[in-house]
Design a protein around this motif. Structure first.
Motif, PDB file in Angstrom:
ATOM      1  N   UNK A 241      -2.883  -1.488  -2.623  1.00 37.37           N
ATOM      2  CA  UNK A 241      -3.692  -0.470  -3.352  1.00 37.37           C
ATOM      3  C   UNK A 241      -4.451  -1.227  -4.776  1.00 37.37           C
ATOM      4  N   UNK A 242      -3.614  -2.083  -5.280  1.00 36.19           N
ATOM      5  CA  UNK A 242      -4.031  -2.905  -6.545  1.00 36.19           C
ATOM      6  C   UNK A 242      -5.098  -3.620  -6.090  1.00 36.19           C
ATOM      7  N   UNK A 243      -4.941  -4.365  -5.012  1.00 35.83           N
ATOM      8  CA  UNK A 243      -5.891  -5.302  -4.969  1.00 35.83           C
ATOM      9  C   UNK A 243      -7.499  -4.859  -4.289  1.00 35.83           C
ATOM     10  N   UNK A 244      -7.086  -3.745  -3.616  1.00 31.81           N
ATOM     11  CA  UNK A 244      -8.316  -3.175  -2.746  1.00 31.81           C
ATOM     12  C   UNK A 244      -9.148  -1.905  -3.513  1.00 31.81           C
ATOM     13  N   UNK A 245      -8.253  -1.362  -4.280  1.00 32.65           N
ATOM     14  CA  UNK A 245      -8.749   0.061  -5.081  1.00 32.65           C
ATOM     15  C   UNK A 245      -8.891   0.049  -6.548  1.00 32.65           C
ATOM     16  N   UNK A 254      -9.592   5.264  -2.148  1.00 30.66           N
ATOM     17  CA  UNK A 254      -8.260   5.425  -1.989  1.00 30.66           C
ATOM     18  C   UNK A 254      -8.252   7.082  -1.531  1.00 30.66           C
ATOM     19  N   UNK A 255      -7.974   7.342  -0.424  1.00 32.25           N
ATOM     20  CA  UNK A 255      -8.262   8.696   0.111  1.00 32.25           C
ATOM     21  C   UNK A 255      -6.954   9.380   0.626  1.00 32.25           C
ATOM     22  N   UNK A 256      -6.875  10.493   0.745  1.00 32.21           N
ATOM     23  CA  UNK A 256      -5.635  11.325   1.060  1.00 32.21           C
ATOM     24  C   UNK A 256      -6.067  11.941   2.274  1.00 32.21           C
ATOM     25  N   UNK A 257      -5.141  11.578   3.603  1.00 30.62           N
ATOM     26  CA  UNK A 257      -5.489  12.156   4.660  1.00 30.62           C
ATOM     27  C   UNK A 257      -4.951  13.826   4.901  1.00 30.62           C
ATOM     28  N   UNK A 258      -5.137  14.449   6.052  1.00 30.51           N
ATOM     29  CA  UNK A 258      -4.478  15.919   6.104  1.00 30.51           C
ATOM     30  C   UNK A 258      -3.025  15.745   6.305  1.00 30.51           C
TER      31      UNK A 258
END
Length: 319
Positions: A241-245, A254-258
């Motif tokens: 998350x740190x490297x790519x977002x 950075x998304x939240x799924x259902x």
């Protein structure tokens, strides 16, 4: 007490042993009962003569060699003060009972213990202070320990409380039952036992989860109130998350799924594109799914409020 020790331990007369409980006794009488033949050891206390009040107890410790009593001493009143029995020692304990309705009707129960544990045989004495008379049982009888154990065994099944009640009622003899204590008091008693078992199971699950959170670093932000919830987050996910977002020049949303169900839980996942993994077909960065939060069915909390502080604590300076 010495004659009791001989009667139910040292010199047992096999021809005078009761393999069933004496029921409805209304005279001065004594019975030696083989508790191994009963559904539960304490079932000998349920005798269809109503409810008794415990008036106290006492006991004597005997030292026996070659089936002969060589010494005796009084039992310590407090359980914590009693030393463990040694080989050759026997404890004879008597409990005094008084009938709740008929004050002149008494009962005494004698049990023997050794270093091996409780003995199989018990002695029960019924006594009237004056003339013997009929004893009317109480309207509300206690449920025997054997019947309670049957209820605990049956509530693990998928049968309804009413179906379990009917089964136990028929097993006890139906309308021709011998002892009221062998019957469940009501369907409500079965519901209560099932509720207790579920509550105990919930406590065990919480204790297990708490232990896992101490042993595993990927369980984070474990909370019990207002509802149980936790974040499942590994160090690899935090680093990704740190490297790519978080890089302003090249980043992935950075998304939240259902939220979906996994057994009795609601589960929410997070996704992001792994900028170093490329799909061979479309030459696009692959999306990576990761567990972020697991919460109970009672709530629908989204994980972002829990996940972000955990990532920030893991990698400060990037949020």
């Amino acid at each position: 007490m010495s004659e009791v020790l001989h009667a139910i331990q040292l010199s047992v007369d096999a021809d005078r042993i009761c393999v069933e409980r004496p029921l409805g006794v209304t005279e001065d009488a004594s019975f030696v009962i083989d508790t191994s033949k009963l559904e539960a050891r304490k079932d000998y206390l349920e005798d269809n003569t109503g409810n008794f009040r415990n008036l106290g107890h006492c006991g004597t410790v005997f030292t026996v060699k070659n089936d002969k009593i060589v010494s005796m001493s009084a039992m310590e009143r407090s359980l914590k003060d009693r030393p463990p029995l040694k080989r050759g020692e026997f404890l004879v304990k008597v409990v005094y009972w008084g009938h709740k309705k008929h004050k002149d009707f008494k009962k005494r129960t004698y049990e023997v213990s050794s270093f091996r544990g409780e003995g199989v045989f018990v002695l029960v004495r019924y006594l009237f202070e004056d003339e013997a008379h009929e004893v009317s049982p109480c309207k509300k009888m206690r449920t025997s320990e054997g019947a309670k154990q049957k209820i605990r065994d049956r509530i693990k099944s998928h049968k309804t409380p009413s179906a379990i009640f009917d089964d136990l009622f028929e097993e006890a003899g139906g309308m021709e039952f011998a002892c009221t204590a062998d019957l469940p008091r009501s369907i409500g008693q079965i519901k209560y036992e099932r509720h207790k078992q579920r509550k105990k199971s919930d406590i065990d699950e919480m204790a297990t989860l708490l232990q896992l959170s101490k042993q595993n670093s990927y369980i984070r932000n474990l909370q019990w109130t207002p509802h149980p919830r936790m974040v499942v987050l590994t160090e690899n996910v935090v680093q990704d998350v740190v490297d790519f977002c978080t890089n302003p020049e090249s980043f992935s949303p950075f998304t939240i799924d259902t939220t979906f169900n996994v057994g009795p839980f609601y589960v929410t996942t997070t996704t992001y594109k792994h900028l170093k993994l490329v799909d061979e077909v479309g030459f696009q960065e692959k999306s990576v799914a990761s567990w972020s939060s697991i919460v109970s069915r009672k709530t629908r909390y989204w994980a972002v409020s829990l996940l972000c502080p955990n990532v920030a604590r893991g990698k400060p300076g990037h949020w």
